[in-house]
Design an enzyme around this catalytic site. Structure first.
Site, PDB file in Angstrom:
ATOM      1  N   ASP A  16      -8.379 -20.007  17.639  1.00 56.98           N
ATOM      2  CA  ASP A  16      -9.230 -19.839  16.464  1.00 56.98           C
ATOM      3  C   ASP A  16      -9.504 -18.367  16.206  1.00 56.98           C
ATOM      4  OD1 ASP A  16      -9.850 -22.346  15.643  1.00 56.98           O
ATOM      5  OD2 ASP A  16     -11.901 -22.339  16.363  1.00 56.98           O
ATOM      6  N   PHE A  69      -7.699 -12.092  19.074  1.00 56.86           N
ATOM      7  CA  PHE A  69      -8.388 -11.340  20.130  1.00 56.86           C
ATOM      8  C   PHE A  69      -8.976 -10.006  19.673  1.00 56.86           C
ATOM      9  CE2 PHE A  69      -5.396 -14.045  22.575  1.00 56.86           C
ATOM     10  CZ  PHE A  69      -6.321 -14.763  23.321  1.00 56.86           C
ATOM     11  N   TYR A  71     -12.353 -15.567  15.762  1.00 52.28           N
ATOM     12  CA  TYR A  71     -13.734 -15.489  16.242  1.00 52.28           C
ATOM     13  C   TYR A  71     -14.667 -16.068  15.177  1.00 52.28           C
ATOM     14  CZ  TYR A  71     -12.099 -12.137  19.802  1.00 52.28           C
ATOM     15  OH  TYR A  71     -11.468 -11.520  20.855  1.00 52.28           O
ATOM     16  N   HIS A  82      -5.820 -18.688  30.261  1.00 43.93           N
ATOM     17  CA  HIS A  82      -6.436 -17.960  29.144  1.00 43.93           C
ATOM     18  C   HIS A  82      -7.329 -16.839  29.691  1.00 43.93           C
ATOM     19  CE1 HIS A  82      -8.899 -17.348  25.515  1.00 43.93           C
ATOM     20  NE2 HIS A  82      -7.887 -17.897  24.863  1.00 43.93           N
TER      21      HIS A  82
END
Length: 220
Positions: free
Chosen positions: A61, A74, A63, A183
């Site tokens: 997704d 990221f 943020y 992750h």
């Protein structure tokens, strides 16, 4: 999308799922705050031409906090607090290559070198993680991955976490390189992300194929 992605993705825009997806996002924007802003939804494709793509980092997704999402997985703009997952990426970058973490979280310099910073879902409702899952974005971004897979040169795919690792089936492993791990989230980074050395391994795979390595350093 006035880039070299347009010819290979244009066919998606005529498909029923795309029309439904655009209606859904427009309705969400009319009723709620949606991130990122309309001008930044496709930032990853605008900053990294298809022909230049050498590395793919796949997020999930955008943020969902204020001021954070700007269209690159990221990444956050300068002046925005560095999110925990990105802080862990920086820790691994320093451990792997000795690159000192910058005081900002803007990953545009990577994107401009051919690192496609792609999320699987390109929009999200403010404060509601995964709120735009299953509406059609995944169909589109899977097609983006297929068009990268079709490139004639080697591409390195960094697949972090279970959701990203499921995309391995879209990649021709006889031509491309997949580097997968846990992750970088604080919940899972200690289960295999730390110590995975993705940056040096990606550069080694590029050099082996006669391609320029990525300069992973990010300056303040």
């Amino acid at each position: 999308m006035a880039t070299d992605w347009n010819p290979v993705l244009r066919g998606e825009f005529a498909k029923p799922y795309w029309q439904q997806l655009q209606r859904f996002v427009a309705d969400q924007r009319a009723r709620y705050t949606v991130f990122p802003g309309e001008q930044e939804v496709f930032a990853a494709l605008h900053l990294t031409p298809r022909a230049d793509t050498r590395v793919v980092i796949l997020g999930q997704d955008p943020y969902h906090g204020p001021q954070q999402a700007h269209g690159l997985c990221f990444s956050v703009r300068r002046g925005v607090a560095i999110p925990p997952s990105l802080a862990n990426i920086y820790k691994e970058l320093q451990s792997d290559l000795g690159v000192v973490a910058p005081r900002h979280g803007n990953l545009e310099p990577w994107a401009r070198q051919g690192v496609l910073l792609l999320n699987s879902t390109l929009t999200v409702r403010a404060g509601q993680a995964a709120s735009h899952h299953g509406q059609g974005w995944e169909t589109f971004t899977d097609e983006v991955l297929r068009t990268v897979n079709a490139l004639p040169h080697r591409v390195v795919f960094l697949l972090w976490g279970a959701a990203a690792r499921k995309k391995k089936s879209l990649i021709d492993l006889t031509r491309h390189v997949v580097i997968e791990s846990a992750h970088p989230s604080p919940l899972s980074a200690h289960n295999g992300f730390f110590g995975s050395r993705p940056f040096s391994r990606a550069n080694a795979a590029l050099v082996e194929a006669g391609l320029q390595p990525i300069d992973w350093s990010l300056h303040d």
